[in-house]
Design a protein around this motif. Structure first.
Motif, mmCIF file in Angstrom:
data_model
loop_
_atom_site.group_PDB
_atom_site.id
_atom_site.type_symbol
_atom_site.label_atom_id
_atom_site.label_comp_id
_atom_site.label_asym_id
_atom_site.label_seq_id
_atom_site.Cartn_x
_atom_site.Cartn_y
_atom_site.Cartn_z
ATOM 1 N N GLN A 30 6.314 -0.941 -3.805
ATOM 2 C CA GLN A 30 7.815 -0.933 -3.845
ATOM 3 C C GLN A 30 8.482 -0.375 -5.289
ATOM 4 O O GLN A 30 9.437 -0.052 -5.232
ATOM 5 N N ARG A 31 7.448 -0.548 -6.141
ATOM 6 C CA ARG A 31 7.648 0.127 -7.523
ATOM 7 C C ARG A 31 7.397 1.428 -7.956
ATOM 8 O O ARG A 31 7.584 2.081 -8.758
ATOM 9 N N GLY A 32 6.556 1.954 -6.898
ATOM 10 C CA GLY A 32 5.866 3.232 -7.063
ATOM 11 C C GLY A 32 4.844 3.286 -7.782
ATOM 12 O O GLY A 32 4.412 4.385 -8.501
ATOM 13 N N ILE A 33 3.943 2.348 -8.227
ATOM 14 C CA ILE A 33 2.941 1.943 -8.929
ATOM 15 C C ILE A 33 1.814 2.285 -8.038
ATOM 16 O O ILE A 33 1.857 1.925 -6.814
ATOM 17 N N MET A 34 0.436 2.805 -8.463
ATOM 18 C CA MET A 34 -0.621 3.305 -7.696
ATOM 19 C C MET A 34 -1.330 2.002 -7.292
ATOM 20 O O MET A 34 -1.399 0.971 -8.267
ATOM 21 N N ILE A 35 -1.826 1.845 -6.041
ATOM 22 C CA ILE A 35 -2.192 0.299 -5.484
ATOM 23 C C ILE A 35 -3.747 0.637 -5.778
ATOM 24 O O ILE A 35 -4.293 1.598 -5.730
ATOM 25 N N ASP A 36 -4.162 -0.643 -5.931
ATOM 26 C CA ASP A 36 -5.691 -0.576 -5.676
ATOM 27 C C ASP A 36 -6.211 -1.345 -4.668
ATOM 28 O O ASP A 36 -5.968 -2.649 -4.392
ATOM 29 N N THR A 37 -6.578 -0.435 -3.501
ATOM 30 C CA THR A 37 -6.948 -1.294 -2.039
ATOM 31 C C THR A 37 -7.921 -2.124 -2.193
ATOM 32 O O THR A 37 -8.162 -3.007 -1.210
ATOM 33 N N SER A 38 -8.778 -2.085 -3.119
ATOM 34 C CA SER A 38 -9.918 -3.209 -3.230
ATOM 35 C C SER A 38 -9.784 -4.513 -4.053
ATOM 36 O O SER A 38 -10.464 -5.161 -4.153
ATOM 37 N N ALA A 39 -8.346 -4.385 -4.573
ATOM 38 C CA ALA A 39 -8.183 -5.823 -5.381
ATOM 39 C C ALA A 39 -8.287 -6.854 -4.385
ATOM 40 O O ALA A 39 -8.760 -7.865 -5.005
ATOM 41 N N GLN A 71 -3.103 -12.818 -2.056
ATOM 42 C CA GLN A 71 -2.450 -12.345 -3.270
ATOM 43 C C GLN A 71 -2.671 -10.757 -3.543
ATOM 44 O O GLN A 71 -1.772 -10.272 -4.099
ATOM 45 N N GLY A 72 -3.949 -10.372 -3.468
ATOM 46 C CA GLY A 72 -4.114 -8.785 -3.642
ATOM 47 C C GLY A 72 -3.272 -8.073 -2.764
ATOM 48 O O GLY A 72 -2.911 -7.038 -3.262
ATOM 49 N N GLU A 73 -3.100 -8.343 -1.618
ATOM 50 C CA GLU A 73 -2.224 -7.636 -0.691
ATOM 51 C C GLU A 73 -0.738 -7.713 -1.050
ATOM 52 O O GLU A 73 0.150 -6.762 -1.028
ATOM 53 N N LYS A 74 -0.269 -9.054 -1.478
ATOM 54 C CA LYS A 74 1.126 -8.906 -2.167
ATOM 55 C C LYS A 74 1.256 -8.254 -3.119
ATOM 56 O O LYS A 74 2.279 -7.667 -3.454
#
Length: 117
Positions: free
Chosen positions: A77-86, A67-70
């Protein structure tokens, strides 16, 4: 798809002794598949619940990680900053019996991606 109040979802999960939590898991899965573009190739919410039940919770750990990866994919896809540790955070919380906290964090991320109502 609709935004859900995290507090109300947690409260309903507690009041219904986890029954709402099952519904919440299914909806989280299906909505995450939708926002990340995995409607066709993603596992449905019902199947996630059954696999978690059959594997005595082990599949649930895998599901939390994925789920964190998805969610990160949907953010990209929306240009929002991601959290790689989620993904790791969701997994660790689930391993320590705090899946409801993982669900709350996932719902919060989903709410940020949905248009306001």
């Amino acid at each position: 798809m609709k935004q859900r109040s995290v507090g109300i979802a947690i409260l309903l999960s507690i009041i219904t002794c986890g029954i709402y939590g099952i519904y919440w898991l299914i909806m989280l899965n299906d909505e995450t598949n939708y926002v990340s573009g995995h409607q066709q190739d993603g596992t449905s919410g019902g199947v996630v619940f059954l696999l978690t039940l059959v594997t005595c919770g082990i599949y649930g750990y895998y599901w939390c990680y994925k789920q964190g990866e998805k969610l990160n994919e949907a953010k990209m896809q929306r240009g929002i900053m991601i959290d790689t540790s989620a993904s790791v955070i969701y997994l660790v919380l689930s391993i320590f019996g705090l899946s409801i906290v993982s669900y709350a964090l996932m719902q919060s991320e989903l709410n940020k991606m949905l248009p306001p109502q």
